[in-house]
Every structure is written in C-alpha cells, then in structure tokens.
Design an enzyme around this catalytic site. Structure first.
Site, PDB file in Angstrom:
ATOM      1  CB  SER A 166      -9.650  -0.294   0.363  1.00 23.13           C
ATOM      2  OG  SER A 166      -9.223  -0.028  -0.795  1.00 23.13           O
ATOM      3  CG  ASP A 210      -2.178   0.646   0.814  1.00 27.89           C
ATOM      4  OD1 ASP A 210      -2.417   1.771   0.627  1.00 27.89           O
ATOM      5  OD2 ASP A 210      -3.288  -0.316   0.797  1.00 27.89           O
ATOM      6  CG  HIS A 257      -5.511   3.470   1.030  1.00 26.25           C
ATOM      7  ND1 HIS A 257      -5.099   2.149   0.758  1.00 26.25           N
ATOM      8  CD2 HIS A 257      -6.915   3.493   0.740  1.00 26.25           C
ATOM      9  CE1 HIS A 257      -6.035   1.288   0.338  1.00 26.25           C
ATOM     10  NE2 HIS A 257      -7.339   2.194   0.537  1.00 26.25           N
TER      11      HIS A 257
END
Length: 453
Positions: free
Chosen positions: A257, A62, A95
């Site tokens: 996600s 990520d 994120h």
C-alpha cells in the site's frame, strides 16, 4: 493500532502491523523527519526544486482522508463518500489518511518544519471513501463507481492501495479502469502483501502500474507479491505515515500500500513537470527511469522487481523519448473502442477505409466470378455435345485452426521468499543522509538503469 495495509474486496485483510514511534515520547519534528528515510533515498530536496506536484489532483480510493490532519490541511478536497455513511474527509480507520500523507503531506508549524512531508507536497488529494472500518468489504461495484467519479472530477492519478486477494475484477471494475485509461488518467495499484508469485487484481490488469515493495537496502520485501504483470518497486518497509489512531499521530509499517502511494506521488510529479505528456507517456518515464540498482544481473521485466525500483528524480530529469500515447503497458479496451475498433492501425477511421477498400475490390471480383460461370456453362454444353467422359472432384478449402501459445509459469520462491543480493560498496549520487555511516551506503543512489534494454 493504525497500520497501513493492503485490502481485500472480499474483506479487509490486515497483513502487517504498525510500529508506533514509542521511543520518542513527544515525536519531535526532527524525530519524525528522521524516520522518513525515503526522502534521502529519493534525493527529494533536489527533486522538489523541479516540482512539488503543483496543479495535479490525486484521487485516493480508500477509507477516506482525515482533512483535519495537520500535515494535510488545505490539501484535501471535498471528495465523496460511497458507503452512505458520511463524509469522505472522515477516516475512522486511518488507511486512506496514511496513503494521502505519503503522497501530499506538507508538514505543519512554523515553516512547516514539524510533522512529515510527502513526495508531492503541493498535490491536491481527492478522497473517495469506499469502506469505513477494518473488516468492511470493498466490493468492485463500489470502488469502480469511485474511479469513474475521480475521472469526472479531473483527477490525473488514481491511487488504489488495495487488492482482490486472489480474486478477479468484475466487469464493473474493468470498465471503470478502462474509462480512466481512455480519459488519460494514470492508475496505480498494489501488487499484494501475501508473498505470492501472482500480482493481485486490479493491479494485474493491463495498463495499471502495479507496485511491489522494497526495503531500505533496495531488496524486495518478503511479503510483496511478485510474478507476471509486476511493473515497479518502491519503498514499503518501515515507512512513516500519518496515523490518526496513534497518540503521536504517526506510525511505521510495511506493505505494498505504501509503495503504491509513493508511485502515485511520483506520477503526480511527472504530470506536473510535463503536463503535455499522456498518462501512458508518464508511465513510460517512470518505467524507463527505474533501476535495478545493486541487482545488476536482472533483466526487465523481472518476476520479483518488475522494470525496476522507482526513481522520482530521474523520472523528472532523464532524457526519455515520449513514446507511444498509450505507453508501454497498453490499456484495457473501453466500451467505445470495443464497439467501433480500428480496422487499420495508424488510421483515424479504420472502418471507413476498410469499407472503401471493400467497395473498390467488389467490381473485379464480380467480373471474375461472372467469367468463371460463363466458361462453366460453355464447357457443359461442349461436354454434352461431345458426350465425353470426365472425372469430377469435390474439393474445398480446409478449415484452419491452431492452439494458442501456452503461458509461461514462474518457479516457486525460495524458502526465504526473496533472494539477497550483494550490496554496492559506493554511494553514487545521493549525499549520505544525516546520521548515516559511510559504512552503510545509500542503496538508492542514482545509478544508470539496469533493465536489459
């Protein structure tokens, strides 16, 4: 604003916005935990009594993971940065930190009573940074290198909360996934946030657990991709996660996600409790314990719900046979497998057996051919002597062929994007969460699976 999103390999695409916790000025411990509706829905208090993910490392490919986030201290390993821009324990976008918190947050403060808690709070997170900022690309040749690194570092689960946005995975990406599967790693990836009737790659590749999103009522989120290749559904609406960009440290958002992170955490819990199971057998437990809950009329695999909605507690407690080592989803062929292959299913060395069979059958074949030749010569001599007339026909075997079966397409979605189903009137198994009225039952109550199997 720090939203949790699904990414594109051609560019980071923001598909959902975060809903900051603006109604609570100081985001108190009780307030933060109260936003985590998933903990009650998944009956996590009882689940943590069985395992909290001890001994398992989950790789998060990520934007990096903030190792200083209070709820993740001590959980984040060194990892590796693949962008050439610093440390994997730095996350300038947020994120990756959000995904890691859903998986392994342990709270903080006295008794860890403050902050949030993830589904597997004793899991170790291996941060692998493949992009830095929102608009950065996440190309296949970069994240594939991270996947291989994760395998070599001993990760048992790899979380890929991104998609190719309709594109196909390159050979580097496919080979990396095959490498992970050949080395007994569970790979989990997001189905996509465009609402399309097509699971994005790499999630759509064989053997990967592709994940869509459902809401608190166990209905499919309108933005969740569906279609062939969808494996599981998990919570992905108003999910709380750590948010380094928020002044309060947390935010709520929607997306596959988040759902992917929940499935990765559940896979880690299963791997912790059942260390003897292969990756494919872990996936088997996740699938066989999933349920359509209120959507009893569905049969697996369903184009909108896959094999059902994730149930971590049942994945740990149900009596489920191990099943084949490769699991129900199969695997991509690895380089070794594609070169050597297995000539006979169930044999350790199929090519050797095939050679032995070939050698043992050569002698009688040669004898037959020799006999036919001898008869032909003798017959020719007789015909020449007798000067008889005969008809000769030139014949030969015809070439076989066929048309491969056509794939089955899916009808377009309704205008609303998903179908509403009637809600259950009873709460079967889960205690009613605090502050929840009996008139609003927990739709994730543990019910028998409805998979048509």
């Amino acid at each position: 604003m720090g939203a949790k999103r699904v990414w594109s390999t051609t560019g980071v695409v923001a598909l959902t916005g975060a809903l900051l916790l603006t109604s609570a000025p100081t985001a108190s411990a009780d307030y933060v935990r109260d936003q985590q509706w998933v903990l009650d829905a998944f009956k996590m208090d009882a689940t943590w009594a069985l395992t909290q993910g001890e001994g398992v490392t989950v790789a998060v490919v990520d934007s990096g993971v903030d190792g200083s986030q209070p709820d993740l201290t001590g959980q984040v390993l060194q990892g590796k940065d693949f962008t050439g821009g610093g440390s994997a324990k730095e996350d300038v976008f947020g994120h990756g930190t959000a995904m890691a918190s859903i998986i392994a947050a342990h709270g903080h403060g006295a008794g860890n009573d403050s902050g949030m808690i993830g589904l597997a709070p004793k899991v170790k997170i291996l941060p692998l940074r493949t992009y830095q900022k929102e608009n950065d690309k996440n190309p296949d040749d970069v994240w594939s290198e991270a996947v291989r690194y994760a395998v070599d570092q001993g990760a048992k689960v790899i979380n890929l909360s991104f998609g190719a946005d309709g594109g196909k995975t390159s050979s580097e990406g496919r080979e990396a996934i095959a490498y992970a599967q050949a080395h007994d790693v569970v790979v989990v990836a997001a189905a996509g946030n465009t609402g399309a009737v097509a699971v994005e790659e790499p999630a759509a590749l064989p053997g990967i657990v592709s994940v869509g999103a459902v809401d608190e009522k166990a209905n499919r989120w309108v933005g969740s991709n569906s279609g062939k290749g969808l494996t599981l559904m998990a919570p992905g609406v108003q999910v709380l996660a750590a948010d380094p960009e928020s002044s309060q440290g947390y935010s709520l958002s929607d997306g596959t996600s988040d759902a992917t992170a929940f499935v990765s955490a559940a896979a880690a819990l299963v791997r912790s409790k059942y260390p003897d199971l292969t990756a494919g057998q872990v996936i088997n437990r996740l699938i066989k314990s999933a349920s359509f809950l209120d959507h009893k009329e569905l049969k697996a695999p369903d184009r909108e719900y896959g094999y059902g909605i994730l149930r971590p507690n049942k994945a740990l407690t149900m009596d489920i046979p191990k099943g084949p080592k490769n699991g129900p989803l199969g695997q991509l062929p690895s380089n070794t497998e594609s070169k050597t292959g297995s000539a006979t299913e169930g044999t350790e060395d199929g090519s050797t057996q095939a050679n032995e069979q070939d050698s043992s059958s050569r002698l009688p074949i040669l004898l037959i051919i020799g006999g036919i030749a001898a008869v032909t010569v003798i017959g020719g001599i007789i015909f020449a002597v007798m000067r008889s007339r005969g008809n000769r026909g030139d014949g030969g075997p015809g070439s076989g062929g066929g048309t491969p079966p056509r794939g089955t397409g899916y009808p377009p979605q309704s205008s609303t994007g998903y179908q509403q189903y009637p809600s259950s009137a009873s709460n079967q198994g889960y205690p009613t969460p605090q502050g929840q009225s009996p008139q609003h039952p927990n739709h994730y109550a543990q019910q028998p699976p409805y998979q048509g199997q």
